[in-house]
Design a protein around this motif. Structure first.
Motif, PDB file in Angstrom:
ATOM      1  N   SER A  11       0.836  -1.194   0.000  1.00  0.00           N
ATOM      2  CA  SER A  11       0.000   0.000   0.000  1.00  0.00           C
ATOM      3  C   SER A  11       0.872   1.246   0.000  1.00  0.00           C
ATOM      4  O   SER A  11       2.029   1.236   0.427  1.00  0.00           O
ATOM      5  CB  SER A  11      -0.917   0.002   1.221  1.00  0.00           C
ATOM      6  OG  SER A  11      -0.178   0.300   2.396  1.00  0.00           O
ATOM      7  N   ALA A  13       0.392   3.802   1.893  1.00  0.00           N
ATOM      8  CA  ALA A  13       0.653   4.159   3.292  1.00  0.00           C
ATOM      9  C   ALA A  13       1.882   3.428   3.816  1.00  0.00           C
ATOM     10  O   ALA A  13       2.731   4.015   4.492  1.00  0.00           O
ATOM     11  CB  ALA A  13      -0.562   3.837   4.157  1.00  0.00           C
ATOM     12  N   TRP A  37      -7.361   6.613  -1.955  1.00  0.00           N
ATOM     13  CA  TRP A  37      -7.673   6.564  -0.531  1.00  0.00           C
ATOM     14  C   TRP A  37      -8.932   7.351  -0.189  1.00  0.00           C
ATOM     15  O   TRP A  37      -9.461   7.223   0.915  1.00  0.00           O
ATOM     16  CB  TRP A  37      -6.505   7.093   0.298  1.00  0.00           C
ATOM     17  CG  TRP A  37      -6.098   8.496  -0.051  1.00  0.00           C
ATOM     18  CD1 TRP A  37      -6.650   9.664   0.419  1.00  0.00           C
ATOM     19  CD2 TRP A  37      -5.057   8.900  -0.946  1.00  0.00           C
ATOM     20  NE1 TRP A  37      -6.017  10.761  -0.118  1.00  0.00           N
ATOM     21  CE2 TRP A  37      -5.032  10.314  -0.968  1.00  0.00           C
ATOM     22  CE3 TRP A  37      -4.136   8.200  -1.717  1.00  0.00           C
ATOM     23  CZ2 TRP A  37      -4.120  11.041  -1.739  1.00  0.00           C
ATOM     24  CZ3 TRP A  37      -3.239   8.924  -2.484  1.00  0.00           C
ATOM     25  CH2 TRP A  37      -3.233  10.325  -2.489  1.00  0.00           C
ATOM     26  N   ARG A  38      -9.449   8.166  -1.122  1.00  0.00           N
ATOM     27  CA  ARG A  38     -10.659   8.948  -0.865  1.00  0.00           C
ATOM     28  C   ARG A  38     -11.488   8.979  -2.145  1.00  0.00           C
ATOM     29  O   ARG A  38     -10.967   9.289  -3.209  1.00  0.00           O
ATOM     30  CB  ARG A  38     -10.302  10.381  -0.455  1.00  0.00           C
ATOM     31  CG  ARG A  38     -11.488  11.214   0.027  1.00  0.00           C
ATOM     32  CD  ARG A  38     -10.988  12.598   0.441  1.00  0.00           C
ATOM     33  NE  ARG A  38     -11.952  13.316   1.259  1.00  0.00           N
ATOM     34  CZ  ARG A  38     -12.862  14.160   0.783  1.00  0.00           C
ATOM     35  NH1 ARG A  38     -12.954  14.380  -0.527  1.00  0.00           N
ATOM     36  NH2 ARG A  38     -13.684  14.788   1.591  1.00  0.00           N
ATOM     37  N   ALA A  54      -2.531   6.210  -7.673  1.00  0.00           N
ATOM     38  CA  ALA A  54      -3.748   5.900  -6.926  1.00  0.00           C
ATOM     39  C   ALA A  54      -4.920   6.365  -7.784  1.00  0.00           C
ATOM     40  O   ALA A  54      -5.362   7.512  -7.681  1.00  0.00           O
ATOM     41  CB  ALA A  54      -3.737   6.600  -5.570  1.00  0.00           C
ATOM     42  N   ALA A 144      -2.796   8.920   1.290  1.00  0.00           N
ATOM     43  CA  ALA A 144      -2.721   7.498   1.642  1.00  0.00           C
ATOM     44  C   ALA A 144      -3.472   7.156   2.923  1.00  0.00           C
ATOM     45  O   ALA A 144      -3.264   6.097   3.506  1.00  0.00           O
ATOM     46  CB  ALA A 144      -1.261   7.045   1.749  1.00  0.00           C
ATOM     47  N   GLY A 145      -4.358   8.048   3.374  1.00  0.00           N
ATOM     48  CA  GLY A 145      -5.089   7.812   4.608  1.00  0.00           C
ATOM     49  C   GLY A 145      -4.304   8.136   5.857  1.00  0.00           C
ATOM     50  O   GLY A 145      -4.778   7.910   6.980  1.00  0.00           O
TER      51      GLY A 145
END
Length: 215
Positions: A11, A13, A37-38, A54, A144-145
């Protein structure tokens, strides 16, 4: 160049947390694709010789990790003719320091442009500041959260105030948690402030939103 299959499990993150500890992807020019991530916000993130897309939709080629992921023609094609494209930013990381929080919630500053932009691209946004004054620090779930920090200090009080705000904002994050900050390279004042407060550069990012996601 197609994304590297044996890396798709990693990932973004994880890559950023590893980078915060000095462990970077192999700089071999490859790239991977991960889920955004969103919802509605997509991104190209690059490290040295390695890139992460992403994205939800198709990826027009060619793409590579040697700077090609940030080719303006690629980001324009991904976003589409009516999409929104953010500035190309340097990505820096630091870690939360925890402890008694120094900054307080500032609901009176939720209309600040810095806070409004954060709400458009991040989740769980917190607007912080000192009990008085117009300095603002915004924390939220961003790239990435991970926890993402942005801040702004009025020109009249610059000269160390920004550095103190960044350090105080990190005290509002659990000790050891990775915090990211995105800063346009041309914004030398903010970049120098982040570096002086302990952030280190690990890569670059560019957010975009397709026209369909903006409607």
């Amino acid at each position: 160049m197609t994304p590297t299959p044996d890396r798709t499990h990693r990932s973004l993150a994880t890559l950023l947390v590893d980078a915060a500890d000095g462990r970077f992807p192999e700089p071999d020019g490859t790239w991977i694709r991960v889920a955004p991530w969103r919802p509605g916000v997509e991104a190209v993130v690059a490290f040295t010789g390695f890139a992460v897309l992403a994205v939800d939709g198709p990826v027009p080629g060619p793409v590579d990790g040697f700077g090609g992921a940030h080719d303006p023609r690629l980001i324009a094609a991904l976003a589409g003719p009516d999409g929104w494209i953010d500035s190309l930013d340097a990505v820096l990381v630091a870690r939360g320091t925890g402890g008694p929080p120094v900054l307080v919630g500032r609901p009176d500053l939720v209309g600040h442009p810095r806070a409004a932009f954060a709400r458009a691209v991040r989740d769980d946004v917190r607007v912080l500041g000192r009990p008085t004054g117009d300095e603002i620090a915004v924390l939220g779930r961003g790239i990435a959260g991970l926890t993402e920090l942005s801040m702004e200090v009025p020109p009249a009080v610059r000269g160390g105030t920004g550095r103190a705000m960044v350090r105080d904002a990190l005290a509002s994050v659990t000790a050891g948690d990775v915090v990211v900050a995105a800063c346009a390279p041309g914004n030398a004042a903010s970049l120098r402030t982040l570096l002086a407060a302990g952030f280190v550069p690990v890569g670059s990012s560019q957010l975009f939103r397709r026209a369909s996601a903006s409607q």
